[in-house]
Write an enzyme that holds these catalytic residues in place. Structure first.
Site, PDB file in Angstrom:
ATOM      1  N   LYS A   1     -51.687  62.644  40.817  1.00 41.44           N
ATOM      2  CA  LYS A   1     -52.272  63.338  39.522  1.00 41.44           C
ATOM      3  C   LYS A   1     -53.378  62.704  39.130  1.00 41.44           C
ATOM      4  CE  LYS A   1     -50.249  61.665  35.759  1.00 41.44           C
ATOM      5  NZ  LYS A   1     -51.419  61.105  35.448  1.00 41.44           N
ATOM      6  N   THR A   2     -53.480  61.456  39.140  1.00 39.15           N
ATOM      7  CA  THR A   2     -54.718  60.516  38.727  1.00 39.15           C
ATOM      8  C   THR A   2     -55.957  60.802  39.691  1.00 39.15           C
ATOM      9  OG1 THR A   2     -53.411  58.914  37.691  1.00 39.15           O
ATOM     10  CG2 THR A   2     -55.842  58.369  38.360  1.00 39.15           C
TER      11      THR A   2
ATOM     12  N   ASP B   1     -55.132  64.086  30.358  1.00 38.23           N
ATOM     13  CA  ASP B   1     -54.130  63.561  31.088  1.00 38.23           C
ATOM     14  C   ASP B   1     -52.524  63.543  30.301  1.00 38.23           C
ATOM     15  OD1 ASP B   1     -52.890  62.242  33.170  1.00 38.23           O
ATOM     16  OD2 ASP B   1     -53.311  60.303  32.520  1.00 38.23           O
ATOM     17  N   GLU B   2     -51.567  63.670  31.077  1.00 38.49           N
ATOM     18  CA  GLU B   2     -50.362  63.804  30.436  1.00 38.49           C
ATOM     19  C   GLU B   2     -49.997  64.664  29.621  1.00 38.49           C
ATOM     20  OE1 GLU B   2     -48.251  62.167  32.298  1.00 38.49           O
ATOM     21  OE2 GLU B   2     -48.906  60.161  33.178  1.00 38.49           O
TER      22      GLU B   2
ATOM     23  N   GLN C   1     -41.440  65.858  33.485  1.00 38.51           N
ATOM     24  CA  GLN C   1     -41.263  64.743  33.156  1.00 38.51           C
ATOM     25  C   GLN C   1     -41.745  64.433  31.698  1.00 38.51           C
ATOM     26  OE1 GLN C   1     -42.910  61.724  36.126  1.00 38.51           O
ATOM     27  NE2 GLN C   1     -43.826  63.525  37.164  1.00 38.51           N
TER      28      GLN C   1
ATOM     29  N   ARG D   1     -38.541  57.767  40.921  1.00 39.87           N
ATOM     30  CA  ARG D   1     -39.146  56.313  41.307  1.00 39.87           C
ATOM     31  C   ARG D   1     -38.879  55.737  42.448  1.00 39.87           C
ATOM     32  NH1 ARG D   1     -42.736  57.495  38.299  1.00 39.87           N
ATOM     33  NH2 ARG D   1     -41.507  59.638  38.506  1.00 39.87           N
TER      34      ARG D   1
END
Length: 698
Positions: free
Chosen positions: A74-75, A272-273, A303, A655
């Protein structure tokens, strides 16, 4: 010196400096450096990105929703999107990048700088709050403030609210509005109530009903506090963190000229997010993008796990409706986890009805190791299994810092903290203090310590400081009075008698009623001077004294109450209170001395799933996978809550890079009920059996 004179002085000094510089230049030998013309940097996006990332990065102007699955880059996608806009002639000042942490914004800009050196100057980036502050600093008077306004942090906010409560006399001990036996919420709790209302758009009565039902009767008083608090902030020319969202939004909605200016400036908005945005943040974006609609939001609906702090899951789900014509891009290639982990992750989220369907695809090859499903007899065996398995993995070359244990709530880690300490395995906790170091655990333990040892001055002072109007000084004076009155012959029964109202001790007026209750509680937990078993004492202290204090003092009342229930459950193993207190003291001492890791030492991470979001480890244990624990009991009858719990489980699973262990105890000690059979989490039953390897622990 006035401004004009200062300018001329500086100007004269500058002329003199340049004159001296000319003299030196005339004397110096001339030498020319051969400089190569700087080649124009062009990024090969197709080589740097996978096809899904590339499609999002090169999206045409207009609204775009990028659903970026866990571990999918994503980043990287956002970073290259910024670079792509800059390369295509968009001025940095026309780009607005909104993030949830300043660290995330800095990291993205640093990556863009690596791709396109010296090209980001003038780009607006940062958190919603920091961007809101920049807008207000430019237009303070238009927003109704004076320039140079102050920003209050949480402590400042609590101090102001405390002053408001005092000035309004809204206090259970002094106000006719509050029954004498009741506690009005402390400033920190009031701040939490008001903030949740502001960020969600819910009315105060709705917030109280949903999150603080124990304070519904105080709605009128809390509304009065809210009005007075707003007035005091305005008089002080001060804003709290919520104002940094509220006031810029009001300014842009009220002043069309200012709104047009910022809409014209921010031609491309990137967020973002986005799944974590609340009502105010989504509306702030809408106002700025109203004309051009060039807004790209990046996130993962799977998420979205922060509704408890005001995040609105509907923002990302309804983005295509909010922005008609929006293009949805999905990035589903996962670079983090092996295929076996991703198969469990995909199955884990599949049961959610409201979602953008996606299927994480592995970039890594198979290891042949399936995630483990491990049922243990009880919570102590669960802790022993994890400690032993961590030691084995470490011996086989897995660093301690490459392993994590995740849980739904902090109290789930109590037995594990004790077991790791016994095993000499260093650990760090990202979800809070070590269990026995927490204030509420130490508060309740103080009652037990005192009835077992009435000479314990520290326990006495901690206990009486819970009373309204009793601080450090009052507690010290009371202890001196007790010492004098008893002449050193302390015993549980004599002290309980001393606490009764007929005894000539100077008790602060506010604490008179609670002081009497304290005396009765001490008599109850140590009748005739003989302390009850520790589990019974803990239950009595909570019910008689501490529960009301807990509600009024802490915003996260329910989580802390669960901690105390766990403490009572653990105490059922002991009949003698001295033995139980010895164990607590030894564990706390070991925590602070032996298990406290050095800064450079490898440690296992213990974390709530919420605080693990965005992180990754080679090996992950997810513990307490039972109905009532994960998912929580409160969520079982609420479909919205169950779906968020399922998203939380999905976050936990994703994770893990190489190995995943899902564990649960078959039995659980429950204070007052003995051992209770635990039902495996419904989330485990939603995963096909062939995706997991069952372990039988002997």
């Amino acid at each position: 010196m006035d401004g004009g004179l200062r300018f001329f002085v500086l100007f004269a000094l500058g002329v003199a400096a340049f004159s001296r510089c000319d003299q030196w230049t005339a004397m110096a030998r001339q030498y020319a450096l051969h400089r190569k013309p700087q080649a124009e940097v062009r990024i090969d996006y197709a080589a740097e990105l996978n096809p899904q990332q590339l499609a999002a990065v090169q999206a045409p102007p207009g609204p775009a929703l990028v659903i970026a699955g866990a571990g999918s880059g994503k980043t990287r996608t956002l970073t290259y999107r910024v670079a792509y806009l800059l390369e295509n002639g968009i001025s940095p000042s026309n780009i607005l990048l909104l993030t949830f942490t300043n660290k995330a914004a800095r990291e993205m800009l640093e990556r863009v700088e690596t791709l396109l050196p010296d090209r980001t100057a003038g780009l607006w980036s940062g958190t919603f709050h920091s961007i809101g502050n920049r807008i207000l600093r430019r237009h303070a008077e238009d927003a109704g403030y004076r320039s140079g306004f102050s920003i209050m942090d949480r402590e400042d906010q609590a101090d102001m609210l405390t002053a408001v409560l005092a000035s309004m006399g809204i206090d259970a001990k002094t106000s006719k509005k509050i029954p004498k036996e009741k506690r009005f919420p402390k400033a920190e709790v009031v701040a939490d109530i008001l903030s949740f209302s502001i960020n969600t758009g819910l009315l105060l009565d709705e917030v109280l009903a949903q999150k603080y039902p124990h304070f519904i009767e105080y709605q009128e008083q809390i509304e009065a506090v809210e009005r007075e608090y707003a007035q005091r902030k305005k008089s002080a020319n001060a804003l709290d963190f919520d104002d940094l969202l509220v006031q810029p939004l009001r300014l842009l909605e009220r002043d069309e000229e200012i709104a047009k200016f910022f809409r014209s400036q921010f031609q491309f908005i990137l967020v973002d997010e986005y799944q974590d945005t609340n009502r105010l943040q989504a509306e702030f974006i809408d106002v700025l993008a109203r004309d051009h609609k060039n807004v790209m939001v990046v996130g993962d609906d799977a998420q979205s796990i922060y509704s408890w702090r005001g995040a609105n899951f509907q923002n990302i789900l309804q983005f295509p409706t909010r922005y008609p014509g929006a293009v949805v891009y999905k990035i589903e290639t996962n670079y983090r986890s092996i295929p076996e982990v991703l198969e469990v992750a995909n199955a884990a989220i599949a049961a959610n009805a409201r979602q953008f369907e996606k299927h994480l695809q592995p970039a890594r090859g198979s290891s042949g190791v399936k995630p483990a499903l491990v049922a243990l007899e009880n919570s102590n065996d669960q802790a022993r299994f994890i400690a032993q398995r961590i030691a084995e993995l470490h011996e086989n070359g897995v660093g301690l810092d490459q392993m994590a244990v995740l849980y739904r709530a902090h109290y789930h880690s109590m037995e594990l903290q004790m077991e790791l300490t016994r095993a000499g395995i260093p650990f760090s906790i990202t979800s809070g203090l070590r269990f026995f170091e927490q204030a509420h655990v130490k508060d309740v333990a103080a009652f037990l310590k005192f009835v077992v040892n009435p000479h314990d001055e520290v326990a006495f002072k901690r206990m009486v400081r819970l009373l309204d109007g009793v601080g450090e000084r009052s507690a010290a004076q009371l202890w001196m009075a007790v010492e004098k009155a008893l002449g050193g012959s302390h015993s549980p029964d004599s002290f309980a008698a001393l606490l009764l109202p007929e005894k000539p001790l100077k008790i602060p007026a506010k604490a008179q009623k609670e002081w009497k209750q304290l005396a009765h509680t001490l008599e109850e937990i140590a009748p005739g001077g003989a302390p009850l078993p520790p589990a019974e004492m803990i239950a009595a202290v909570i019910e008689a004294v501490y529960d009301d204090y807990l509600k009024a003092k802490f915003p996260n009342y329910e989580a802390r109450r669960e901690d105390l229930n766990t403490l009572a459950n653990y105490a059922r193993q002991y009949r003698e209170p001295a033995e139980f207190l010895d164990q607590l003291a030894l564990m706390t001492g070991l925590d602070s001395e032996e298990s406290e890791p050095d800064r450079d030492q490898e440690v296992v991470t213990l974390s709530s799933v919420h605080q693990a979001k965005g992180l990754e480890w080679r090996v992950v244990f997810v513990i307490w996978m039972t109905d009532g624990m994960f998912p929580t009991t409160r969520s079982l009858e609420d479909e919205d809550a169950i779906e968020e719990e399922r998203r939380l489980f999905y976050v936990a699973v994703t994770r893990a890079e190489d190995e995943l262990y899902l564990t649960y105890p078959l039995l659980r000690l429950n204070a007052g009920y003995g051992e209770m059979i635990q039902r495996p989490s419904r989330f485990l039953t939603e995963i096909p059996k062939e995706r997991l390897e069952e372990w039988q622990v002997m």
